[in-house]
Scaffold this motif. Structure first.
Motif, PDB file in Angstrom:
ATOM      1  N   SER A  48       0.839  -1.197   0.000  1.00 43.25           N
ATOM      2  CA  SER A  48       0.000   0.000   0.000  1.00 43.25           C
ATOM      3  C   SER A  48       0.877   1.253   0.000  1.00 43.25           C
ATOM      4  CB  SER A  48      -0.893   0.010   1.246  1.00 43.25           C
ATOM      5  OG  SER A  48      -1.497   1.281   1.422  1.00 43.25           O
ATOM      6  N   TYR A  49       0.375   2.295  -0.653  1.00 44.04           N
ATOM      7  CA  TYR A  49       1.050   3.590  -0.671  1.00 44.04           C
ATOM      8  C   TYR A  49       0.231   4.624   0.099  1.00 44.04           C
ATOM      9  CZ  TYR A  49       3.992   1.379  -4.142  1.00 44.04           C
ATOM     10  OH  TYR A  49       4.869   0.528  -4.777  1.00 44.04           O
ATOM     11  N   ALA A 142     -14.393   6.304   3.521  1.00 44.64           N
ATOM     12  CA  ALA A 142     -13.489   6.829   2.495  1.00 44.64           C
ATOM     13  C   ALA A 142     -13.481   5.927   1.261  1.00 44.64           C
ATOM     14  CB  ALA A 142     -12.076   6.964   3.064  1.00 44.64           C
ATOM     15  N   LYS A 143     -13.574   4.632   1.469  1.00 50.01           N
ATOM     16  CA  LYS A 143     -13.607   3.688   0.338  1.00 50.01           C
ATOM     17  C   LYS A 143     -14.819   3.954  -0.550  1.00 50.01           C
ATOM     18  CE  LYS A 143     -13.577  -1.269  -0.749  1.00 50.01           C
ATOM     19  NZ  LYS A 143     -14.751  -1.312  -1.640  1.00 50.01           N
ATOM     20  N   GLU A 147     -14.773   5.379  -4.497  1.00 48.13           N
ATOM     21  CA  GLU A 147     -15.369   4.591  -5.576  1.00 48.13           C
ATOM     22  C   GLU A 147     -16.478   5.384  -6.278  1.00 48.13           C
ATOM     23  OE1 GLU A 147     -16.520   0.945  -3.745  1.00 48.13           O
ATOM     24  OE2 GLU A 147     -14.466   0.192  -3.620  1.00 48.13           O
ATOM     25  N   ASP A 148     -17.279   6.120  -5.505  1.00 46.95           N
ATOM     26  CA  ASP A 148     -18.320   6.954  -6.107  1.00 46.95           C
ATOM     27  C   ASP A 148     -17.697   8.034  -6.998  1.00 46.95           C
ATOM     28  OD1 ASP A 148     -20.303   5.504  -4.854  1.00 46.95           O
ATOM     29  OD2 ASP A 148     -20.623   6.976  -3.244  1.00 46.95           O
ATOM     30  N   ARG A 149     -16.593   8.620  -6.541  1.00 50.42           N
ATOM     31  CA  ARG A 149     -15.914   9.660  -7.322  1.00 50.42           C
ATOM     32  C   ARG A 149     -15.401   9.093  -8.641  1.00 50.42           C
ATOM     33  NH1 ARG A 149     -11.088  11.495  -8.669  1.00 50.42           N
ATOM     34  NH2 ARG A 149     -10.024   9.744  -7.660  1.00 50.42           N
ATOM     35  N   LEU A 150     -14.804   7.912  -8.583  1.00 47.76           N
ATOM     36  CA  LEU A 150     -14.250   7.303  -9.793  1.00 47.76           C
ATOM     37  C   LEU A 150     -15.351   6.888 -10.773  1.00 47.76           C
ATOM     38  CD1 LEU A 150     -11.386   5.152  -8.247  1.00 47.76           C
ATOM     39  CD2 LEU A 150     -11.150   7.225  -9.622  1.00 47.76           C
ATOM     40  N   ALA A 164      -8.475   1.132  -5.664  1.00 46.43           N
ATOM     41  CA  ALA A 164      -8.443   2.566  -5.355  1.00 46.43           C
ATOM     42  C   ALA A 164      -9.247   2.872  -4.104  1.00 46.43           C
ATOM     43  CB  ALA A 164      -8.972   3.366  -6.543  1.00 46.43           C
ATOM     44  N   GLY A 165     -10.399   2.223  -3.956  1.00 43.68           N
ATOM     45  CA  GLY A 165     -11.225   2.449  -2.778  1.00 43.68           C
ATOM     46  C   GLY A 165     -10.532   2.013  -1.502  1.00 43.68           C
ATOM     47  N   ARG A 166      -9.869   0.873  -1.546  1.00 41.66           N
ATOM     48  CA  ARG A 166      -9.189   0.388  -0.341  1.00 41.66           C
ATOM     49  C   ARG A 166      -7.972   1.244  -0.006  1.00 41.66           C
ATOM     50  NH1 ARG A 166      -9.788  -6.121   0.310  1.00 41.66           N
ATOM     51  NH2 ARG A 166      -8.664  -5.583   2.198  1.00 41.66           N
ATOM     52  N   GLU A 167      -7.289   1.749  -1.011  1.00 43.45           N
ATOM     53  CA  GLU A 167      -6.178   2.663  -0.732  1.00 43.45           C
ATOM     54  C   GLU A 167      -6.692   3.936  -0.057  1.00 43.45           C
ATOM     55  OE1 GLU A 167      -2.185   2.680  -1.792  1.00 43.45           O
ATOM     56  OE2 GLU A 167      -3.243   1.308  -0.461  1.00 43.45           O
ATOM     57  N   ALA A 168      -7.821   4.446  -0.538  1.00 45.38           N
ATOM     58  CA  ALA A 168      -8.415   5.629   0.100  1.00 45.38           C
ATOM     59  C   ALA A 168      -8.825   5.306   1.533  1.00 45.38           C
ATOM     60  CB  ALA A 168      -9.626   6.103  -0.705  1.00 45.38           C
ATOM     61  N   GLY A 169      -9.353   4.095   1.743  1.00 39.85           N
ATOM     62  CA  GLY A 169      -9.725   3.680   3.094  1.00 39.85           C
ATOM     63  C   GLY A 169      -8.539   3.606   4.023  1.00 39.85           C
TER      64      GLY A 169
END
Length: 355
Positions: A48-49, A142-143, A147-150, A164-169
């Motif tokens: 993860s980053y 946040a996840k 995902e909604d944004r993408l 992407a959602g899990r990285e945001a989470g």
């Protein structure tokens, strides 16, 4: 072959004294098996980053945030096999969401014992995304938002959204815990529900002791009083139970600590093959931050860890939810106290019994 076997066994025995933290993520247990396996583990584990390179770092050692997720899905957002779900006794694959039901800040000082501080999951805190909520909810909220944004921007591929959602989470959970505790987070370890199951399964179960018999159909817990051996499914029920316990969710936090201690004891008696089997399990269950150097980590581990739970002020009802009221100043003071003077070790009288 004999020399290679002796080398593996020597490293294994030396590192057993540090198993208390390695077992928090099966990959870290595996890294203690032999130095030659570290490279293959590092390339096989999801990275993860979520913690950027320029993020603040701890000046008094290292802080590792260990997150245990409730999701019944794999790292790609796919349902677990039906036979695995049955063994988990945790309901269907669409249950659980992405709450971080286990949150432990592991502080590794420059010298002396480490301390693992459990953060009660229902603490009402400011979330990094704005507003207040239970601290466990930072990840899932946040996840969903990412995902909604993408999707609104035209991205619909399922695995891309999941990653992407899990990285945001992860970013949100790290930022929320860091701000709440006023502590920088140097590294993160994420493990899902199936990971706890695989840890216990790889070791052939764990031994625990209960003060009283308990039964909870929601988690599948059905245990007599006294010392007993739990298989993997029972061990998962053990760490999930909160109904029917005198302290409710806080008692579940203590059970998570007891589980980690039980695994550490179990690892001390396990053979090399059992720990080796956990390597393959780790690669499908665990996420580490990109900067987590397993070789350096294993070499610098202190010899002892002590557990504690950060304080709450009592229950409250906010926005239709039962939450933990907290005094942030008291919590931060407790973190500072534990980081500089960890609690005394428990008496060495075998397996301590818990509620």
């Amino acid at each position: 072959m004999q020399s290679r076997g002796r080398n593996h066994r020597t490293v294994f025995l030396v590192l057993m004294r540090t198993a208390w933290v390695l077992v928090c993520a099966a990959v870290l247990v595996a890294s203690g098996l032999a130095w030659s396996t570290v490279s293959s583990i590092s390339t096989g584990v999801e990275r993860s980053y979520a913690i950027p390179d320029d993020a603040p770092r701890s000046s008094s050692g290292r802080n590792i945030l260990i997150m245990g997720l409730t999701t019944r899905l794999d790292l790609h957002g796919e349902p677990l096999p039906d036979d695995v779900l049955r063994r988990l006794q945790a309901g269907e694959s669409d249950r659980g969401g992405y709450n971080a039901n286990t949150l432990i800040l592991l502080h590794l000082p420059a010298s002396g014992p480490a301390v693992a501080m459990s953060v009660p999951r229902d603490n009402l805190v400011p979330l990094s995304s704005g507003g207040e909520g239970k601290i466990k909810e930072a990840y899932g909220r946040a996840k969903i938002a990412e995902e909604d944004r993408l999707r609104a921007a035209g991205t619909h591929e399922k695995r891309t959204l999941e990653r992407a959602g899990r990285e945001a989470g992860r970013r949100a959970q790290v930022q929320t815990v860091s701000a709440f505790l006023n502590q920088p987070i140097d590294h993160l370890v994420e493990i899902s529900l199936i990971g706890f199951f695989h840890i216990a399964e790889g070791l052939g179960g764990v031994d625990v002791c209960l003060k009283n018999a308990t039964k909870d159909p929601l988690s599948g817990a059905d245990f007599p009083a006294g010392r007993q051996h739990l298989d993997a499914g029972q061990a998962l029920s053990f760490v999930r139970q909160r109904h029917g316990l005198p302290g409710g969710d806080l008692d579940r936090t203590r059970r998570q600590q007891a589980f980690l201690s039980a695994v550490a004891r179990r690892v001390q008696d396990a053979d090399v093959a059992a720990v080796q089997a956990m390597i393959d399990m780790a690669k499908q269950d665990v996420v580490l931050d990109a900067r987590f150097d397993l070789t350096e980590f294993a070499r610098r581990l202190p010899s002892e860890v002590r557990f504690d739970t950060l304080p709450v002020e009592g229950g409250a009802h906010v926005g239709g939810q039962d939450v933990n009221a907290v005094d942030q100043a008291k919590v931060r003071a407790k973190v500072t106290e534990l980081a500089t003077a960890p609690p005394p070790p428990p008496p060495d009288d075998g397996i301590p019994c818990i509620a």
